[in-house]
Scaffold this active site. Sequence first.
Site, mmCIF file in Angstrom:
data_model
loop_
_atom_site.group_PDB
_atom_site.id
_atom_site.type_symbol
_atom_site.label_atom_id
_atom_site.label_comp_id
_atom_site.label_asym_id
_atom_site.label_seq_id
_atom_site.Cartn_x
_atom_site.Cartn_y
_atom_site.Cartn_z
ATOM 1 N N SER A 29 0.848 -1.412 0.130
ATOM 2 C CA SER A 29 -0.080 0.075 0.314
ATOM 3 C C SER A 29 0.727 1.287 0.155
ATOM 4 O O SER A 29 1.669 1.214 -0.795
ATOM 5 C CB SER A 29 -0.850 -0.042 1.368
ATOM 6 N N ASP A 75 -10.106 -5.791 -2.698
ATOM 7 C CA ASP A 75 -9.480 -4.597 -2.077
ATOM 8 C C ASP A 75 -10.394 -3.444 -1.753
ATOM 9 O O ASP A 75 -10.758 -3.189 -3.125
ATOM 10 C CB ASP A 75 -8.457 -4.060 -2.719
ATOM 11 N N HIS A 81 -7.376 -6.238 1.471
ATOM 12 C CA HIS A 81 -6.182 -5.094 1.490
ATOM 13 C C HIS A 81 -5.207 -6.072 2.962
ATOM 14 O O HIS A 81 -4.469 -4.970 3.304
ATOM 15 C CB HIS A 81 -6.802 -3.675 1.643
HETATM 16 N N1 LIG Z 1 -7.721 3.045 9.225
HETATM 17 C C1 LIG Z 1 -7.457 1.764 8.902
HETATM 18 C C2 LIG Z 1 -7.496 1.129 7.551
HETATM 19 C C3 LIG Z 1 -5.613 0.925 8.108
HETATM 20 C C4 LIG Z 1 -4.867 0.376 6.441
HETATM 21 O O1 LIG Z 1 -5.683 -0.123 5.907
HETATM 22 N N2 LIG Z 1 -3.983 -0.039 6.644
HETATM 23 C C5 LIG Z 1 -2.654 -0.445 6.183
HETATM 24 C C6 LIG Z 1 -2.567 -0.384 5.138
HETATM 25 S S1 LIG Z 1 -3.093 1.105 4.073
HETATM 26 C C7 LIG Z 1 -2.025 1.855 2.898
HETATM 27 O O2 LIG Z 1 -0.834 2.366 3.296
HETATM 28 C C8 LIG Z 1 -2.158 -1.564 7.263
HETATM 29 O O3 LIG Z 1 -1.508 -1.796 6.819
HETATM 30 N N3 LIG Z 1 -2.323 -1.734 8.063
HETATM 31 C C9 LIG Z 1 -1.962 -2.751 9.085
HETATM 32 C C10 LIG Z 1 -2.796 -4.272 9.002
HETATM 33 O O4 LIG Z 1 -2.042 -4.628 10.206
HETATM 34 O O5 LIG Z 1 -3.464 -4.433 8.363
HETATM 35 C C11 LIG Z 1 -7.307 1.180 10.295
HETATM 36 O O6 LIG Z 1 -6.416 2.193 10.631
HETATM 37 O O7 LIG Z 1 -7.473 0.054 10.688
#
Ligand SMILES: N[C@@H](CCC(=O)N[C@@H](CSC=O)C(=O)NCC(=O)O)C(=O)O
Length: 279
Positions: A148, A224, A257
Amino acid sequence: MELIDSHKIFSGKQLRYRHRSGVLNCDMVFSIYLPPQAEHGPVPVLYWLSGLTCDDQNFVTKAGAQRYAAEHGIAIVAPDTSPRGEAVPDDAESAWDFGLAAGFYVDASEKPWSDHYQMYSYINDELPSLIQDAFAVVTNKAAISGHSMGGHGALISALKNPNRFVSVSAFAPICAPMQCAWGQKAFTGYLGGDQNKWQAYDATALLLMSEQAVPMRIDQGADDSFLLEQLKPEKIQSAAKQKNYPLDYRLHAGYDHSYYFIASFIGEHIAFHAKHLSR
Ligand SMILES: N[C@@H](CCC(=O)N[C@@H](CSC=O)C(=O)NCC(=O)O)C(=O)O
């Protein structure tokens, strides 16, 4: 540099260090996986860049990469996603897509961010020097990957440094940050309103300007929720086609995602990098 965590895993070591960063002007933490082969000589390095809201631990604890890194004899360095600390400015509204854990891997030129948010230089200069000085790693070539926001970071690092990285891969990367809300917000905040400055950190724009190719793989989940609005893989696919650039793009039905998606394909990504690192 201070060792703050250590675990044996797949006959290698998962380590976590705190160190002072000169370019970020704060203390930073990173993780490194050393495969068992590192006990007998230098091993190549894969840098992993995580996404929004992450620190160095999301990848280490969720991706399941250590099994494959041990198989191929590759070290994996997982840095944090932004500077942190009492003195480091965060977004006043505490937004999760800007400021803390959202450094976007750029060197900020705008106050107050520019005093600390120099993530491009940290990832591409300061951290590799530190890793090369402190660990038994191959120094003349490396690979880079990410997810991401971190996928965007990996793509721009490789596109800007084709002699340093032998391969680049990304999971669900932000492919054209100048053309999506996450990127426009981050670039306006960190780089100011002049869009000519933004091009230096936009993977699609950089690919269109590139003169030397780095083998590139992108995997994207079809389910996603960020795909259409933020990630826009069709932009970099179209640029790659125009430039005859070696992009291997794979769309996977049903995947979202999350790190469940990353864990499903991280073995293939590490094998891809191992092939190029061994040449
Ligand atoms: N706000 C939500 C979503 C945040 C989210 O999906 N973060 C992803 C990366 S998105 C793009 O850079 C992520 O890797 N989250 C960490 C995980 O361990 O899944 C939220 O705060 O959850």
